[in-house]
Design a protein around this motif. Structure first.
Motif, mmCIF file in Angstrom:
data_model
loop_
_atom_site.group_PDB
_atom_site.id
_atom_site.type_symbol
_atom_site.label_atom_id
_atom_site.label_comp_id
_atom_site.label_asym_id
_atom_site.label_seq_id
_atom_site.Cartn_x
_atom_site.Cartn_y
_atom_site.Cartn_z
ATOM 1 N N SER A 113 0.689 -1.256 0.097
ATOM 2 C CA SER A 113 -0.125 0.045 -0.340
ATOM 3 C C SER A 113 0.779 1.368 0.015
ATOM 4 N N MET A 114 2.004 0.994 0.940
ATOM 5 C CA MET A 114 2.384 2.390 0.281
ATOM 6 C C MET A 114 3.502 2.747 -0.286
ATOM 7 N N ALA A 115 4.414 1.567 -1.015
ATOM 8 C CA ALA A 115 4.601 1.532 -2.346
ATOM 9 C C ALA A 115 3.389 2.109 -3.605
ATOM 10 N N ILE A 121 11.048 1.839 8.699
ATOM 11 C CA ILE A 121 10.718 1.221 7.589
ATOM 12 C C ILE A 121 11.246 1.070 6.464
ATOM 13 N N GLY A 122 12.323 1.164 6.708
ATOM 14 C CA GLY A 122 12.912 0.555 5.228
ATOM 15 C C GLY A 122 15.004 1.373 4.873
ATOM 16 N N GLU A 123 14.931 1.272 3.439
ATOM 17 C CA GLU A 123 16.219 2.235 3.334
ATOM 18 C C GLU A 123 15.758 3.073 2.218
ATOM 19 N N PHE A 124 16.371 4.615 2.544
ATOM 20 C CA PHE A 124 16.041 5.297 1.737
ATOM 21 C C PHE A 124 17.687 5.772 0.807
ATOM 22 N N GLU A 125 16.908 6.299 0.312
ATOM 23 C CA GLU A 125 18.513 6.613 -1.113
ATOM 24 C C GLU A 125 18.245 7.803 -2.182
ATOM 25 N N VAL A 126 19.376 8.537 -2.642
ATOM 26 C CA VAL A 126 18.894 9.107 -3.057
ATOM 27 C C VAL A 126 20.582 9.794 -4.514
ATOM 28 N N SER A 127 20.083 9.057 -5.476
ATOM 29 C CA SER A 127 21.452 9.465 -6.915
ATOM 30 C C SER A 127 22.107 10.707 -7.087
ATOM 31 N N LEU A 173 8.879 -1.820 4.740
ATOM 32 C CA LEU A 173 8.870 -2.535 6.240
ATOM 33 C C LEU A 173 9.513 -3.985 6.457
ATOM 34 N N GLY A 174 10.991 -4.063 5.915
ATOM 35 C CA GLY A 174 11.484 -4.833 6.412
ATOM 36 C C GLY A 174 11.431 -5.864 5.063
ATOM 37 N N THR A 175 10.647 -5.794 4.204
ATOM 38 C CA THR A 175 10.057 -6.998 2.719
ATOM 39 C C THR A 175 10.834 -6.366 2.133
ATOM 40 N N ASP A 176 10.480 -7.363 0.679
ATOM 41 C CA ASP A 176 11.324 -7.390 -0.027
ATOM 42 C C ASP A 176 10.544 -6.318 -1.723
ATOM 43 N N ILE A 177 9.728 -4.963 -0.976
ATOM 44 C CA ILE A 177 8.940 -4.271 -1.857
ATOM 45 C C ILE A 177 9.738 -2.717 -2.069
#
Length: 528
Positions: free
Chosen positions: A55-57, A318-324, A335-339
């Motif tokens: 849902s978040m995705a 809640i996950g890993e954030f990244e900016v290129s 949330l620790g999933t593969d999403i």
């Protein structure tokens, strides 16, 4: 029971949006997403954390289409308040007094190009007022513009229905290219039927037949480059096809090629300064140039805009954030999933080219701060409800596809496959049209039903590229009966309480389109 519960949300959605007092998409789609969540969690016993991550995705994914819409509307409003749109209207009126020429140049070729650049109902909204200003009857013009604005829709808004609408299916690049190529070819064949039917809503058959040469040449001037570009690119077929078709159609009309010239054509007013016209056209030229520079792989710009080389990275609960380095924003392991979710800030056609072109237009047309504020305000006002609709659609699709072979989407695909077998190819386009009808978007139709179409193709043994091409073409033809587009054009044209009348009229060219799709499927499978 699993099949019934899988189909229930979609059936309720269709009923809610097609009944006499229909439920708006910004209510119906989020409500359907909630119902899917309840069914998944309560009956299918889906993992709650995975559902929340999906849902978040889905919510974050709305940033891609809504930013494109925002850029397109902003450019449209800037052209309106700057006066460039009025100049273009006067110029298009001056090209020819022949009614067929005017309808084909504005309702077909010009709208074709606008669809390729912006999409999302903009072409009909721009073309209808121009044609009404030329003296054509209001209701027939609304029907014509809705009908004409179908062929290019599969590649509208720089190909968004294809590259974004089918992005969740994990297709290989070669398969996606085949889908694009077949979609373009199918739409080209339909183009020999649809514009002619559209013209009949406005002018009698005798005028169509006497100017048929020009009509066919104008159709080919758009669709030939459309098909050629689709052989190597997913984003430019409608944009380049429309631009080439507009130029060629204007040249043909100016010289009267294929036209039964009316007696007063020698008195066409030529009062417009060519510099004014070129200036008014320059935003579209700049738009095309920037898109080409940022999409052609050999120039290196495309690779840089898509670079995921990390510049900043941080991990939270809640996950890993990244900016290129190219401002590609990513949210991984939600949330620790593969999403995961990703937004390419500079590559998604929003900041570049739309906002960039707007920044050029402001000084170019010497716009006042008040005009700019009005354009921005109207853009924001138009985005709220579409944003809610898209969030509902994307969340619904993500949840419907959760569960792999036991997901509601897969179960529906299996049911359709068992019921129709290979005969599904003859009706697949209608499912795409249904998606556009209730969602108001070919992109959302592909997002919603692309998974079902893929599952059916794989279950029955039909060519995946064919079935997905039928889905894409179907989503385009559904644009004719799309409630959102009908309401938008009716509002602009000043038409009240005629939505039912318009749908009944546009249904016939849509069915003709579907017949072409069915014949194409038959021929393809016979040769296949």
């Amino acid at each position: 029971m699993p099949i019934l519960l899988s189909a229930l949300p979609i059936l309720l959605l269709i009923w809610a949006m097609t009944k006499r007092r229909s439920v708006p998409s910004h209510f119906a789609l989020p409500a359907t997403a909630l119902l899917v969540a309840v069914i998944q969690y309560g009956y299918f016993e889906a993992d709650g954390r995975l559902m929340l991550a999906n849902s978040m995705a889905g919510i974050m994914s709305v940033l891609t289409p809504i930013s494109i819409v925002a850029g397109a509307i902003l450019l449209n409003r800037v052209l309106f308040y700057s006066g460039a749109e009025a100049i273009l209207s006067r110029w298009l009126r001056s090209v020819s007094h022949n009614k067929v020429a005017q309808l084909m140049i504005i309702g077909w070729a010009f709208a074709f190009m606008i669809e390729g650049a912006s999409g999302f109902g903009t072409p009909a909204a721009i073309a209808a007022p121009i044609l009404i200003g030329l003296g054509f009857p209001v209701l027939p013009v609304a029907i014509l513009t809705l009908t004409m604005n179908s062929i290019p829709v599969s590649f509208g808004a720089v190909g968004t229905p294809i590259w974004f609408g089918l992005s969740g299916l994990s297709l290989t690049q070669s398969t996606l290219s085949e889908v694009a190529q077949q979609t373009a070819m199918l739409n080209m064949l339909a183009a020999f039927v649809v514009p002619v039917i559209a013209l009949r809503f406005v002018i009698p058959w005798r005028e169509i037949w006497s100017n048929l040469g020009f009509i066919v040449l104008s159709i080919l001037s758009c669709t030939v480059p459309y098909v050629l570009v689709a052989q190597w690119n997913l984003e430019f077929p409608a944009l380049i096809g429309g631009a080439v078709g507009l130029v060629l159609s204007v040249i043909l009309a100016t010289h009267g090629v294929g036209l039964k010239t009316p007696p007063n054509d020698q008195n066409i007013e030529k009062s417009l300064d060519s510099i004014e016209v070129l200036k008014a056209l320059s935003p579209f030229v700049l738009l095309i140039v920037i898109l080409l520079l940022t999409r052609l792989p050999n120039l290196g710009v495309k690779a840089w805009l898509n670079s995921t080389m990390p510049m900043w990275q941080w991990t939270v609960a809640i996950g890993e954030f990244e900016v290129s380095q190219s401002l590609v924003i990513g949210w991984h392991e939600i949330l620790g999933t593969d999403i995961s979710w990703q937004y390419k800030s500079l590559y998604v056609p929003a900041l570049i080219p739309f906002v960039l072109v707007v920044l050029v237009c402001v000084p170019l047309f010497r716009m006042s701060s008040r005009q700019v504020i009005l354009a921005i305000g109207e853009t924001g006002g138009r985005l709220r409800l579409p944003c809610v609709s898209l969030i509902g659609a994307l969340v619904m699709v993500n949840l419907m596809m959760q569960g792999e072979t036991s997901s509601p989407m897969f179960l529906l695909a299996q049911t359709f496959a068992q019921a129709l077998g290979e005969s599904w190819a003859y009706t697949a386009a209608l499912l795409g049209a249904l998606g556009s009808f209730f969602s108001g978007s070919a992109t959302v139709s592909n997002l919603t039903f692309g998974g079902i179409q893929l599952g059916i193709a794989e279950s029955v043994g039909l060519p995946v590229s064919l079935v997905l091409a039928l889905q894409s073409a179907g989503a385009a033809m559904g644009n004719m009966v799309c409630i959102n587009n009908i309401i938008a054009v009716s509002t602009i044209a000043g038409i009240r309480n005629k939505e039912g009348v318009i749908i009944k009229r546009t249904l016939w060219p849509m069915l003709a389109y579907a017949l072409v799709a069915g014949l194409y499927s038959y021929a393809y499978l016979w040769l296949y």
